[in-house]
Design a protein around this motif. Structure first.
Motif, PDB file in Angstrom:
ATOM      1  N   LEU A  91       1.691  -0.785  -1.194  1.00  0.00           N
ATOM      2  CA  LEU A  91       2.748   0.227  -1.236  1.00  0.00           C
ATOM      3  C   LEU A  91       2.398   1.436  -0.384  1.00  0.00           C
ATOM      4  O   LEU A  91       3.270   2.013   0.269  1.00  0.00           O
ATOM      5  CB  LEU A  91       3.028   0.634  -2.683  1.00  0.00           C
ATOM      6  N   ARG A  92       1.139   1.830  -0.381  1.00  0.00           N
ATOM      7  CA  ARG A  92       0.726   2.970   0.452  1.00  0.00           C
ATOM      8  C   ARG A  92       0.972   2.694   1.930  1.00  0.00           C
ATOM      9  O   ARG A  92       1.268   3.605   2.694  1.00  0.00           O
ATOM     10  CB  ARG A  92      -0.751   3.271   0.235  1.00  0.00           C
ATOM     11  N   ALA A  93       0.836   1.444   2.331  1.00  0.00           N
ATOM     12  CA  ALA A  93       1.054   1.083   3.730  1.00  0.00           C
ATOM     13  C   ALA A  93       2.508   1.323   4.144  1.00  0.00           C
ATOM     14  O   ALA A  93       2.795   1.474   5.325  1.00  0.00           O
ATOM     15  CB  ALA A  93       0.673  -0.376   3.964  1.00  0.00           C
ATOM     16  N   TYR A  94       3.403   1.356   3.188  1.00  0.00           N
ATOM     17  CA  TYR A  94       4.817   1.541   3.498  1.00  0.00           C
ATOM     18  C   TYR A  94       5.309   2.964   3.334  1.00  0.00           C
ATOM     19  O   TYR A  94       6.451   3.257   3.636  1.00  0.00           O
ATOM     20  CB  TYR A  94       5.666   0.615   2.618  1.00  0.00           C
ATOM     21  N   VAL A  95       4.464   3.830   2.839  1.00  0.00           N
ATOM     22  CA  VAL A  95       4.902   5.199   2.598  1.00  0.00           C
ATOM     23  C   VAL A  95       4.869   5.992   3.894  1.00  0.00           C
ATOM     24  O   VAL A  95       3.830   6.183   4.491  1.00  0.00           O
ATOM     25  CB  VAL A  95       4.017   5.889   1.528  1.00  0.00           C
ATOM     26  N   GLU A  96       6.032   6.412   4.319  1.00  0.00           N
ATOM     27  CA  GLU A  96       6.181   7.350   5.435  1.00  0.00           C
ATOM     28  C   GLU A  96       7.203   8.357   4.944  1.00  0.00           C
ATOM     29  O   GLU A  96       8.371   8.018   4.796  1.00  0.00           O
ATOM     30  CB  GLU A  96       6.708   6.641   6.683  1.00  0.00           C
ATOM     31  N   PRO A  97       6.790   9.571   4.663  1.00  0.00           N
ATOM     32  CA  PRO A  97       7.722  10.543   4.087  1.00  0.00           C
ATOM     33  C   PRO A  97       9.037  10.608   4.864  1.00  0.00           C
ATOM     34  O   PRO A  97       9.056  10.686   6.083  1.00  0.00           O
ATOM     35  CB  PRO A  97       6.955  11.868   4.182  1.00  0.00           C
ATOM     36  N   ASP A 109       9.891  -6.745  -9.101  1.00  0.00           N
ATOM     37  CA  ASP A 109       8.864  -6.337  -8.150  1.00  0.00           C
ATOM     38  C   ASP A 109       9.332  -5.111  -7.365  1.00  0.00           C
ATOM     39  O   ASP A 109      10.514  -4.983  -7.039  1.00  0.00           O
ATOM     40  CB  ASP A 109       8.542  -7.463  -7.170  1.00  0.00           C
ATOM     41  N   VAL A 110       8.393  -4.225  -7.047  1.00  0.00           N
ATOM     42  CA  VAL A 110       8.709  -3.051  -6.246  1.00  0.00           C
ATOM     43  C   VAL A 110       8.753  -3.468  -4.785  1.00  0.00           C
ATOM     44  O   VAL A 110       7.848  -4.134  -4.291  1.00  0.00           O
ATOM     45  CB  VAL A 110       7.657  -1.940  -6.452  1.00  0.00           C
ATOM     46  N   VAL A 111       9.817  -3.086  -4.097  1.00  0.00           N
ATOM     47  CA  VAL A 111       9.968  -3.403  -2.682  1.00  0.00           C
ATOM     48  C   VAL A 111      10.350  -2.133  -1.940  1.00  0.00           C
ATOM     49  O   VAL A 111      10.931  -1.219  -2.514  1.00  0.00           O
ATOM     50  CB  VAL A 111      11.028  -4.507  -2.441  1.00  0.00           C
ATOM     51  N   ALA A 112      10.010  -2.088  -0.654  1.00  0.00           N
ATOM     52  CA  ALA A 112      10.359  -0.937   0.180  1.00  0.00           C
ATOM     53  C   ALA A 112      11.546  -1.311   1.054  1.00  0.00           C
ATOM     54  O   ALA A 112      11.615  -2.414   1.581  1.00  0.00           O
ATOM     55  CB  ALA A 112       9.171  -0.551   1.053  1.00  0.00           C
TER      56      ALA A 112
END
Length: 136
Positions: A91-97, A109-112
């Motif tokens: 999940l951190r790999a997908y975090v871009e503010p 499941d959590v998805v981005a």
């Protein structure tokens, strides 16, 4: 498959590496503490990770006085922590503010979702629930 997960040791070799009797390894397999892979003929094949786990079982039993049921629970919890850590890293790999929306899909499941402009449409089409959306 990583080298440490490659099944390569027969039970006698794994027992020697772990400093145990082969019968102890058979007992641990029956109890589900360490479950090696099996050959077509049902022979056990231990990996380096299995041998490390056997050593940890021995340490917990002899040095810490933990019974086998407690050791099994400790190993299960450590496995769960590793699984959750992999999920957090993913999940951190997908975090871009300002660029991501996190949702829960139909299985929970959590998805981005990548683009906020499309996120509303994607969320509506998928039936997912928005868990977090960056402020604009």
């Amino acid at each position: 498959m990583a080298l440490e997960d490659t099944p390569q040791f027969v039970i006698s070799a794994a027992a020697t590496l772990a400093g145990m009797h082969p019968q102890t390894l058979r007992q641990y397999d029956r109890l589900g503490l360490v479950s090696p892979r099996r050959t077509a003929g049902r022979g056990r094949r231990y990996s380096l990770r299995d041998v490390a786990t056997l050593r940890e079982v021995q340490r917990l039993s002899q040095d810490e006085g933990v019974n086998l049921a407690g050791i099994k629970r400790i190993l299960e919890l450590e496995s769960e922590v590793e699984r959750l850590q992999r999920q957090v890293d993913y999940l951190r790999a997908y975090v871009e503010p300002g660029r991501r929306v996190f949702t829960a899909d139909r299985t929970g499941d959590v998805v981005a979702v990548r683009r906020p402009a499309r996120a509303t449409r994607q969320v509506a089409e998928s039936g997912a629930l928005v868990l977090w959306r960056p402020s604009r």
